[in-house]
Design a protein around this motif. Sequence first.
Motif, PDB file in Angstrom:
ATOM      1  N   ILE A   1      94.321  77.649  37.399  1.00  0.00           N
ATOM      2  CA  ILE A   1      95.339  77.840  36.376  1.00  0.00           C
ATOM      3  C   ILE A   1      95.741  76.506  35.752  1.00  0.00           C
ATOM      4  O   ILE A   1      96.261  76.465  34.645  1.00  0.00           O
ATOM      5  N   ARG A   2      95.452  75.410  36.442  1.00  0.00           N
ATOM      6  CA  ARG A   2      95.797  74.094  35.903  1.00  0.00           C
ATOM      7  C   ARG A   2      94.763  73.570  34.907  1.00  0.00           C
ATOM      8  O   ARG A   2      94.961  72.517  34.298  1.00  0.00           O
ATOM      9  N   THR A   3      93.680  74.304  34.701  1.00  0.00           N
ATOM     10  CA  THR A   3      92.771  73.954  33.612  1.00  0.00           C
ATOM     11  C   THR A   3      93.518  74.045  32.278  1.00  0.00           C
ATOM     12  O   THR A   3      93.213  73.303  31.336  1.00  0.00           O
ATOM     13  N   VAL A   4      94.507  74.924  32.215  1.00  0.00           N
ATOM     14  CA  VAL A   4      95.354  75.011  31.019  1.00  0.00           C
ATOM     15  C   VAL A   4      96.086  73.679  30.808  1.00  0.00           C
ATOM     16  O   VAL A   4      96.203  73.195  29.673  1.00  0.00           O
ATOM     17  N   GLU A   5      96.579  73.112  31.890  1.00  0.00           N
ATOM     18  CA  GLU A   5      97.195  71.774  31.842  1.00  0.00           C
ATOM     19  C   GLU A   5      96.199  70.755  31.290  1.00  0.00           C
ATOM     20  O   GLU A   5      96.558  69.849  30.515  1.00  0.00           O
ATOM     21  N   GLY A   6      94.929  70.896  31.674  1.00  0.00           N
ATOM     22  CA  GLY A   6      93.895  70.002  31.164  1.00  0.00           C
ATOM     23  C   GLY A   6      93.719  70.135  29.667  1.00  0.00           C
ATOM     24  O   GLY A   6      93.583  69.128  28.955  1.00  0.00           O
ATOM     25  N   VAL A   7      93.710  71.368  29.157  1.00  0.00           N
ATOM     26  CA  VAL A   7      93.607  71.582  27.715  1.00  0.00           C
ATOM     27  C   VAL A   7      94.762  70.898  26.998  1.00  0.00           C
ATOM     28  O   VAL A   7      94.571  70.198  25.987  1.00  0.00           O
ATOM     29  N   GLU A   8      95.971  71.078  27.521  1.00  0.00           N
ATOM     30  CA  GLU A   8      97.159  70.496  26.880  1.00  0.00           C
ATOM     31  C   GLU A   8      97.107  68.975  26.871  1.00  0.00           C
ATOM     32  O   GLU A   8      97.377  68.332  25.849  1.00  0.00           O
ATOM     33  N   ARG A   9      96.758  68.382  28.009  1.00  0.00           N
ATOM     34  CA  ARG A   9      96.798  66.917  28.109  1.00  0.00           C
ATOM     35  C   ARG A   9      95.679  66.263  27.303  1.00  0.00           C
ATOM     36  O   ARG A   9      95.894  65.206  26.689  1.00  0.00           O
TER      37      ARG A   9
ATOM     38  N   ASN B   1      98.911  77.566  22.070  1.00  0.00           N
ATOM     39  CA  ASN B   1      99.816  76.550  21.518  1.00  0.00           C
ATOM     40  C   ASN B   1      99.152  75.173  21.463  1.00  0.00           C
ATOM     41  O   ASN B   1      99.395  74.389  20.543  1.00  0.00           O
ATOM     42  N   ALA B   2      98.309  74.881  22.454  1.00  0.00           N
ATOM     43  CA  ALA B   2      97.659  73.556  22.510  1.00  0.00           C
ATOM     44  C   ALA B   2      96.503  73.425  21.541  1.00  0.00           C
ATOM     45  O   ALA B   2      96.185  72.320  21.090  1.00  0.00           O
ATOM     46  N   THR B   3      95.865  74.528  21.210  1.00  0.00           N
ATOM     47  CA  THR B   3      94.611  74.467  20.450  1.00  0.00           C
ATOM     48  C   THR B   3      94.683  75.100  19.069  1.00  0.00           C
ATOM     49  O   THR B   3      93.711  75.009  18.312  1.00  0.00           O
ATOM     50  N   GLY B   4      95.800  75.714  18.740  1.00  0.00           N
ATOM     51  CA  GLY B   4      95.875  76.510  17.517  1.00  0.00           C
ATOM     52  C   GLY B   4      95.478  75.779  16.247  1.00  0.00           C
ATOM     53  O   GLY B   4      94.872  76.366  15.346  1.00  0.00           O
ATOM     54  N   SER B   5      95.797  74.491  16.135  1.00  0.00           N
ATOM     55  CA  SER B   5      95.522  73.777  14.883  1.00  0.00           C
ATOM     56  C   SER B   5      94.706  72.503  15.087  1.00  0.00           C
ATOM     57  O   SER B   5      94.605  71.675  14.183  1.00  0.00           O
TER      58      SER B   5
ATOM     59  N   GLU C   1      87.539  74.517  23.987  1.00  0.00           N
ATOM     60  CA  GLU C   1      88.792  74.948  23.359  1.00  0.00           C
ATOM     61  C   GLU C   1      89.238  73.977  22.271  1.00  0.00           C
ATOM     62  O   GLU C   1      89.866  74.385  21.286  1.00  0.00           O
ATOM     63  N   LEU C   2      88.898  72.695  22.430  1.00  0.00           N
ATOM     64  CA  LEU C   2      89.356  71.680  21.488  1.00  0.00           C
ATOM     65  C   LEU C   2      88.325  71.363  20.409  1.00  0.00           C
ATOM     66  O   LEU C   2      88.603  70.602  19.488  1.00  0.00           O
ATOM     67  N   GLY C   3      87.126  71.913  20.556  1.00  0.00           N
ATOM     68  CA  GLY C   3      86.073  71.629  19.591  1.00  0.00           C
ATOM     69  C   GLY C   3      85.435  70.268  19.778  1.00  0.00           C
ATOM     70  O   GLY C   3      84.716  69.781  18.895  1.00  0.00           O
ATOM     71  N   ALA C   4      85.700  69.631  20.924  1.00  0.00           N
ATOM     72  CA  ALA C   4      85.115  68.320  21.215  1.00  0.00           C
ATOM     73  C   ALA C   4      83.739  68.495  21.856  1.00  0.00           C
ATOM     74  O   ALA C   4      83.214  69.602  21.953  1.00  0.00           O
ATOM     75  N   LYS C   5      83.172  67.379  22.340  1.00  0.00           N
ATOM     76  CA  LYS C   5      81.843  67.426  22.951  1.00  0.00           C
ATOM     77  C   LYS C   5      81.855  66.626  24.251  1.00  0.00           C
ATOM     78  O   LYS C   5      82.433  65.535  24.307  1.00  0.00           O
TER      79      LYS C   5
ATOM     80  N   TYR D   1      80.937  61.158  40.321  1.00  0.00           N
ATOM     81  CA  TYR D   1      80.815  62.583  40.023  1.00  0.00           C
ATOM     82  C   TYR D   1      81.370  62.813  38.627  1.00  0.00           C
ATOM     83  O   TYR D   1      82.571  62.689  38.380  1.00  0.00           O
ATOM     84  N   LEU D   2      80.496  63.162  37.692  1.00  0.00           N
ATOM     85  CA  LEU D   2      80.848  63.348  36.295  1.00  0.00           C
ATOM     86  C   LEU D   2      80.559  64.790  35.892  1.00  0.00           C
ATOM     87  O   LEU D   2      79.631  65.411  36.405  1.00  0.00           O
ATOM     88  N   ALA D   3      81.341  65.312  34.970  1.00  0.00           N
ATOM     89  CA  ALA D   3      81.233  66.732  34.642  1.00  0.00           C
ATOM     90  C   ALA D   3      79.996  67.045  33.825  1.00  0.00           C
ATOM     91  O   ALA D   3      79.674  66.359  32.852  1.00  0.00           O
ATOM     92  N   GLY D   4      79.311  68.126  34.238  1.00  0.00           N
ATOM     93  CA  GLY D   4      78.255  68.697  33.427  1.00  0.00           C
ATOM     94  C   GLY D   4      78.842  69.578  32.337  1.00  0.00           C
ATOM     95  O   GLY D   4      80.045  69.595  32.094  1.00  0.00           O
ATOM     96  N   CYS D   5      77.976  70.334  31.717  1.00  0.00           N
ATOM     97  CA  CYS D   5      78.359  71.034  30.486  1.00  0.00           C
ATOM     98  C   CYS D   5      79.381  72.144  30.643  1.00  0.00           C
ATOM     99  O   CYS D   5      80.212  72.348  29.763  1.00  0.00           O
ATOM    100  N   CYS D   6      79.348  72.850  31.791  1.00  0.00           N
ATOM    101  CA  CYS D   6      79.804  74.229  31.667  1.00  0.00           C
ATOM    102  C   CYS D   6      80.857  74.690  32.660  1.00  0.00           C
ATOM    103  O   CYS D   6      81.091  75.897  32.788  1.00  0.00           O
ATOM    104  N   GLY D   7      81.494  73.751  33.373  1.00  0.00           N
ATOM    105  CA  GLY D   7      82.568  74.135  34.269  1.00  0.00           C
ATOM    106  C   GLY D   7      83.914  74.057  33.576  1.00  0.00           C
ATOM    107  O   GLY D   7      84.034  74.287  32.372  1.00  0.00           O
ATOM    108  N   ALA D   8      84.965  73.712  34.325  1.00  0.00           N
ATOM    109  CA  ALA D   8      86.305  73.618  33.742  1.00  0.00           C
ATOM    110  C   ALA D   8      86.372  72.591  32.612  1.00  0.00           C
ATOM    111  O   ALA D   8      87.000  72.856  31.574  1.00  0.00           O
ATOM    112  N   PRO D   9      85.751  71.395  32.736  1.00  0.00           N
ATOM    113  CA  PRO D   9      85.748  70.487  31.591  1.00  0.00           C
ATOM    114  C   PRO D   9      85.091  71.089  30.356  1.00  0.00           C
ATOM    115  O   PRO D   9      85.470  70.776  29.225  1.00  0.00           O
ATOM    116  N   GLY D  10      84.106  71.965  30.570  1.00  0.00           N
ATOM    117  CA  GLY D  10      83.492  72.656  29.438  1.00  0.00           C
ATOM    118  C   GLY D  10      84.477  73.564  28.731  1.00  0.00           C
ATOM    119  O   GLY D  10      84.433  73.715  27.500  1.00  0.00           O
ATOM    120  N   ILE D  11      85.366  74.200  29.514  1.00  0.00           N
ATOM    121  CA  ILE D  11      86.418  75.006  28.899  1.00  0.00           C
ATOM    122  C   ILE D  11      87.290  74.125  28.004  1.00  0.00           C
ATOM    123  O   ILE D  11      87.603  74.474  26.865  1.00  0.00           O
TER     124      ILE D  11
END
Length: 346
Positions: A326-334, A208-212, A245-249, A231-241
């Motif tokens: 499971i709250r990484t989904v919350e991250g995608v939505e927000r 629902n968050a990423t469909g369009s 999912e959003l097509g961002a960088k 502490y900043l996120a590298g490429c491939c953990g939860a922020p990478g998800i």
Amino acid sequence: MPSIASPVRTIALLTAGLVLITACGGGTSNSAAKSGSADGYPVTLKNCGRTVTVESPPRRAVSVDQGSTEILLSLGLADRLAATATWTDPVMKGLEKANAEVPRIADNRPSSEKVLDQEPDFISASFESTLAKGGVAPREQFEELGVPTYVSPADCTGKDNSGGGDGARTEPLTMDSVYGEVRDLARVFGVQERGDTLVARLRARVQNATGSIDASGAMLLYWFSDSKAPYLAGCCGAPGIITGELGAKNVFDDTHEEWPQISWETVADRNPDVLVIGDLTRKAQTAESATKKIEFLESNPVTKNMDAVRHKRYILLSGQAMNPSIRTVEGVERVAAGLRTFGLAG
């Protein structure tokens, strides 16, 4: 680390009806056919290079990381949790009542003695470092007492934790690892249908968050904690998800470290479009809350002229949304909602 064994507790735990066999890529338990076991038991899992066998549904589990706790609460297992520990954020919305029923033995990592005082029959964690030397205690120490342990596969699959810091990803994390953890824990506790239902619900939210959405032009930076050596996120953990999912960088997608510490001068040079900021309630580092982080960004001479800061393009996330959970989904939505608000996603 003080010894965690005591003669009385050792006897009690060894007679709790739980057997655990450890092996690096080893086989299954030879005691699988114990008479009197509950239907579907024993349950045997391969977990982070170990074989874990649980002889009966846990009744006094201890979850020593918030991410693991929130899965168990979401599965309706508050009545089978003896205690929880290690929290960075308020509990996930909708779980407040269930969480209030479970004692919290420490806001940060508890001692092994505090965990054993709960007479646990199962211990779960989100990070290998929690159940290792320097954490609560190595898994082996609990296993020697007959207490099965489980660590989120998201922290060991495609990840090298042998070095310093928070480890490095050898391959990108996916939500499948999180869904696998949900199903594993549901199986351990004998509530597989609840696990399938929870996974289906999480998948639907991501869709629902990423469909369009199309955020291919947006450059993001994820800041978890600490203002002095952030502490900043590298490429491939939860922020990478989330970015995937959003097509961002991710502006630091050229490092495979989970949470590298990077100078503010380097951040300013890369000048991300949006700052995704961890809003933590713990007090382990400097600038844990989003308020403190933003105060720093807007007053520091190195960061205050960055585009994201001047235009106040901030997206606030819980610490749990920035970790594999499971709250990484919350991250995608927000993040999706924030990018739309800033006009950076179609």
